[in-house]
Design a protein around this motif. Structure first.
Motif, mmCIF file in Angstrom:
data_model
loop_
_atom_site.group_PDB
_atom_site.id
_atom_site.type_symbol
_atom_site.label_atom_id
_atom_site.label_comp_id
_atom_site.label_asym_id
_atom_site.label_seq_id
_atom_site.Cartn_x
_atom_site.Cartn_y
_atom_site.Cartn_z
ATOM 1 N N LEU A 244 -5.233 5.490 2.264
ATOM 2 C CA LEU A 244 -4.345 6.602 1.922
ATOM 3 C C LEU A 244 -3.595 6.321 0.629
ATOM 4 N N ILE A 245 -3.084 5.104 0.475
ATOM 5 C CA ILE A 245 -2.370 4.764 -0.761
ATOM 6 C C ILE A 245 -3.311 4.843 -1.957
ATOM 7 N N HIS A 246 -4.538 4.383 -1.778
ATOM 8 C CA HIS A 246 -5.544 4.450 -2.846
ATOM 9 C C HIS A 246 -5.766 5.896 -3.277
ATOM 10 N N GLU A 247 -5.969 6.787 -2.309
ATOM 11 C CA GLU A 247 -6.269 8.183 -2.637
ATOM 12 C C GLU A 247 -5.045 8.908 -3.200
ATOM 13 N N LEU A 248 -3.861 8.616 -2.679
ATOM 14 C CA LEU A 248 -2.642 9.220 -3.232
ATOM 15 C C LEU A 248 -2.437 8.791 -4.680
ATOM 16 N N THR A 249 -2.768 7.534 -4.974
ATOM 17 C CA THR A 249 -2.639 7.064 -6.363
ATOM 18 C C THR A 249 -3.578 7.834 -7.275
ATOM 19 N N HIS A 250 -4.783 8.133 -6.793
ATOM 20 C CA HIS A 250 -5.696 8.959 -7.580
ATOM 21 C C HIS A 250 -5.096 10.345 -7.849
ATOM 22 N N LEU A 251 -4.479 10.934 -6.842
ATOM 23 C CA LEU A 251 -3.878 12.255 -7.023
ATOM 24 C C LEU A 251 -2.771 12.215 -8.072
ATOM 25 N N TRP A 268 -12.779 1.952 -14.817
ATOM 26 C CA TRP A 268 -12.088 0.711 -14.435
ATOM 27 C C TRP A 268 -10.581 0.921 -14.359
ATOM 28 N N LEU A 269 -10.034 1.793 -15.225
ATOM 29 C CA LEU A 269 -8.595 2.028 -15.216
ATOM 30 C C LEU A 269 -8.194 2.859 -14.009
ATOM 31 N N ASN A 270 -8.954 3.910 -13.750
ATOM 32 C CA ASN A 270 -8.631 4.799 -12.636
ATOM 33 C C ASN A 270 -8.761 4.085 -11.298
ATOM 34 N N GLU A 271 -9.912 3.453 -11.062
ATOM 35 C CA GLU A 271 -10.140 2.791 -9.777
ATOM 36 C C GLU A 271 -9.335 1.500 -9.646
ATOM 37 N N GLY A 272 -9.223 0.750 -10.747
ATOM 38 C CA GLY A 272 -8.444 -0.483 -10.683
ATOM 39 C C GLY A 272 -6.985 -0.227 -10.383
ATOM 40 N N ASN A 273 -6.424 0.832 -10.977
ATOM 41 C CA ASN A 273 -5.031 1.171 -10.712
ATOM 42 C C ASN A 273 -4.832 1.590 -9.261
ATOM 43 N N ALA A 274 -5.753 2.418 -8.732
ATOM 44 C CA ALA A 274 -5.634 2.862 -7.339
ATOM 45 C C ALA A 274 -5.754 1.689 -6.372
ATOM 46 N N SER A 275 -6.683 0.778 -6.651
ATOM 47 C CA SER A 275 -6.851 -0.378 -5.762
ATOM 48 C C SER A 275 -5.663 -1.333 -5.854
ATOM 49 N N TYR A 276 -5.098 -1.492 -7.046
ATOM 50 C CA TYR A 276 -3.933 -2.374 -7.207
ATOM 51 C C TYR A 276 -2.782 -1.922 -6.317
ATOM 52 N N TRP A 277 -2.551 -0.599 -6.244
ATOM 53 C CA TRP A 277 -1.406 -0.102 -5.493
ATOM 54 C C TRP A 277 -1.600 -0.184 -3.983
ATOM 55 N N GLU A 278 -2.805 -0.507 -3.528
ATOM 56 C CA GLU A 278 -3.000 -0.693 -2.083
ATOM 57 C C GLU A 278 -2.075 -1.783 -1.556
ATOM 58 N N THR A 279 -1.850 -2.830 -2.346
ATOM 59 C CA THR A 279 -0.936 -3.897 -1.947
ATOM 60 C C THR A 279 0.268 -3.995 -2.875
ATOM 61 N N GLY A 280 0.130 -3.494 -4.093
ATOM 62 C CA GLY A 280 1.229 -3.570 -5.046
ATOM 63 C C GLY A 280 1.358 -4.923 -5.709
ATOM 64 N N ASN A 281 0.331 -5.775 -5.582
ATOM 65 C CA ASN A 281 0.344 -7.068 -6.259
ATOM 66 C C ASN A 281 -1.095 -7.519 -6.480
ATOM 67 N N ARG A 282 -1.255 -8.650 -7.134
ATOM 68 C CA ARG A 282 -2.562 -9.124 -7.568
ATOM 69 C C ARG A 282 -3.185 -10.149 -6.626
ATOM 70 N N SER A 283 -2.541 -10.454 -5.558
ATOM 71 C CA SER A 283 -2.984 -11.578 -4.730
ATOM 72 C C SER A 283 -4.396 -11.384 -4.179
ATOM 73 N N ALA A 284 -4.724 -10.184 -3.696
ATOM 74 C CA ALA A 284 -6.050 -9.957 -3.116
ATOM 75 C C ALA A 284 -7.142 -10.059 -4.172
ATOM 76 N N SER A 285 -6.908 -9.499 -5.351
ATOM 77 C CA SER A 285 -7.946 -9.533 -6.385
ATOM 78 C C SER A 285 -8.149 -10.943 -6.931
ATOM 79 N N LEU A 286 -7.100 -11.747 -6.992
ATOM 80 C CA LEU A 286 -7.264 -13.141 -7.408
ATOM 81 C C LEU A 286 -8.190 -13.882 -6.447
ATOM 82 N N ARG A 287 -8.022 -13.612 -5.185
ATOM 83 C CA ARG A 287 -8.845 -14.281 -4.162
ATOM 84 C C ARG A 287 -10.289 -13.766 -4.192
ATOM 85 N N ASN A 288 -10.448 -12.456 -4.361
ATOM 86 C CA ASN A 288 -11.774 -11.859 -4.257
ATOM 87 C C ASN A 288 -12.597 -11.976 -5.538
#
Length: 508
Positions: A244-251, A268-288
């Motif tokens: 939901l947070i991902h899709e709201l960020t797209h809106l 990359w900007l549109n999807e990366g921004n939406a995915s970033y806001w799912e957690t609001g930090n970089r921790s998941a992407s650093l791991r993945n």
């Protein structure tokens, strides 16, 4: 000499007035689509009924009484959303003692309207003599009676759902609604509407009622949500906070990039921004991203203007985009993405926009990110790419990938030159969210474990079993109207002023 100059000035003034009145008259004619015998008349009475077949069509019937022989009937319709203009279609009718007309609004491709879309509708009848009769304006919601729909709403977010535990929806709303303002501020959007989220109980139900997609995507359950910024609406499977947070960020992103001069935002900007806001930090992407970097599956961002088609490439695309956006935010702040979109709104390409906000072209900023990961640098030759706008995330439908499900990807043999970087700011623990994984064939979807949270104080829920009212009177004055009486008065007034000015000059 002085009298001659004065007469000339009077003549010039009179000509100016006449030309101005003529211009205004032509403008008024254009705005009202020409002249007609008379203004539209309201119908004396009307009985309207409807039936919604979800994701297929809306059938609308009207019975009315008009004391004239009717030649044609139209249905005017306009979906709610950003700058949506009305359209009409001719409908069949019968006329005996009363007039009966039946119209259909098709919800399917190519003009797919997602569940939850609201329409303004009205009927228009034209007599054999050219007289126009109109019904009231009604609002029709693309929500059916075949499912037990419920609602939870405040001024920021309305959730419409069925087959999901109420507590899960309350927790979901409490998690997502406050972020609407936070994300809007970060992206530089001052005025956002109330967004709507239609939530199905599982992926299977979403696939049935969602947009038409490929058979491979349907079989693989690639899609967990779709965002439609033109309708301020998202539809999704299961009450997943991250989705939901991902899709709201797209809106919100769609509202931020709305200038007629705007350059398209790369994928990359549109999807990366939406995915970033799912957690609001970089921790998941650093791991993945670490196994992707070790395997050497890193693409240049200039080649990442749209989401790829293969599943593994999709996974890599989302994770790499999310980490790069996180890198930009950690080094320049959350507001920097809004500044970047403002530069795109001004008509700049991505390289010029990046230079204005981050001090270097896309390739130059990417090299800083690559250096953090120990990756080889790329050439910084700028390439101006004119790309078509890619709507989030799905258009209908770019794939939504849950970054949290990618931790078990097999990593290649570690490369000693690839190291997992330490972020420039200390990441905070992501907030605890409710997650319901998509349904897998042959398995039941597990009930979500809701974290106790206070209910939103401003949220109201529709009482059960009362259903929402789908038809309510709407504003009549926003529809195309033919008002010839005003035009005639205006023309007569213009002729009178012109005659008066002419007589005055002649008697000078």
């Amino acid at each position: 000499m002085t009298e001659s100059i004065q007469k000339s000035r009077i003549k010039m003034a009179s000509c100016t007035v006449v030309f101005a009145l003529a211009f205004l008259t032509v403008f008024a004619l254009l705005k009202t689509d020409g002249l007609s015998a008379q203004s539209p008349k309201p119908t004396e009475y009307e009985d309207v009924s409807y039936h919604v077949i979800l994701a297929q069509r809306i059938d609308i019937d009207i019975e009315t009484n008009i004391d004239a022989e009717i030649a044609e009937t139209k249905l005017w319709m306009r979906p709610h959303g950003e700058d949506k203009i009305p359209s009409y279609r001719y409908v069949e009718f019968t006329q005996t003692d009363n007039i009966r007309a039946a119209a259909e609004i098709d919800m399917r491709s190519p003009s797919y309207f997602p569940p939850g879309t609201i329409f303004d509708v009205r009927f228009e009848f034209v007599s054999e003599d050219g007289d126009v009769y109109t019904s009231k304006t009604y609002q029709v919601e693309h929500i059916d009676d075949a499912h037990d729909w419920k609602r939870l709403a405040d001024s920021r977010l309305e959730i419409i759902y069925y087959g999901v535990a109420d507590q899960s929806i309350r927790s979901l709303h409490a998690r997502a609604a406050p972020l609407v303002s936070e994300i809007s501020d970060a992206l530089g959007v001052d005025d956002v509407p109330q967004f709507r989220a239609v939530i199905f109980p599982n992926v299977r139900e979403l696939t049935i009622h969602g947009p038409t997609i490929s058979q491979a995507a349907t079989t693989g359950h690639y899609f967990g949500g779709y965002a439609y910024d033109e309708y301020n609406l998202t539809i999704m499977a299961s009450p997943s906070a991250s989705t939901l947070i991902h899709e709201l960020t797209h809106l919100i992103f769609g509202h931020a990039l709305n200038s007629p001069y705007a350059r398209s935002a790369p994928g990359w900007l549109n999807e990366g921004n939406a995915s970033y806001w799912e957690t609001g930090n970089r921790s998941a992407s650093l791991r993945n991203f670490a196994p992707i970097a070790r395997a050497g599956r890193v693409n240049e961002f200039e080649a990442m203007n749209s989401v790829p088609g293969l599943r593994r490439d999709i996974n890599d695309f989302y994770i790499q985009s999310t980490d790069f956006v996180g890198y930009l935010i950690e080094n320049h702040g959350r507001d920097s993405i809004g500044s970047l979109l403002a530069e795109l709104n001004a008509g700049k390409d991505i390289n010029a926009a990046m230079r204005a906000v981050y001090g270097g072209s896309l390739s130059e900023i990417e090299n800083g990110w690559r250096q953090e990961w120990g990756l080889p640098s790329i050439s910084s030759n700028e390439v101006t790419v004119n790309i078509e706008r890619v709507y989030p995330p799905t258009i209908p439908g770019l794939p939504k990938i849950e970054t949290g499900t990618l931790n078990q990807m097999p990593a290649s043999t570690p490369d000693s030159t690839i190291v997992e970087p330490t972020p420039t700011t200390v990441p905070v623990d992501p907030p605890e969210v409710i997650r319901v994984e998509p349904e897998i064939d042959g398995m039941e979807t597990p009930e979500p474990q809701a974290t106790p949270e206070p209910e939103p104080t401003t949220v109201v829920s529709s009482p059960e079993p009362t259903r929402p009212i789908y038809f309510v009177p709407g504003p009549d004055d926003e529809w195309p109207q033919v008002k010839p009486s005003a035009i005639i008065i205006f023309v007569l007034l213009a002729l009178g002023v012109a005659a008066m000015m002419y007589r005055r000059v002649r008697n000078g």
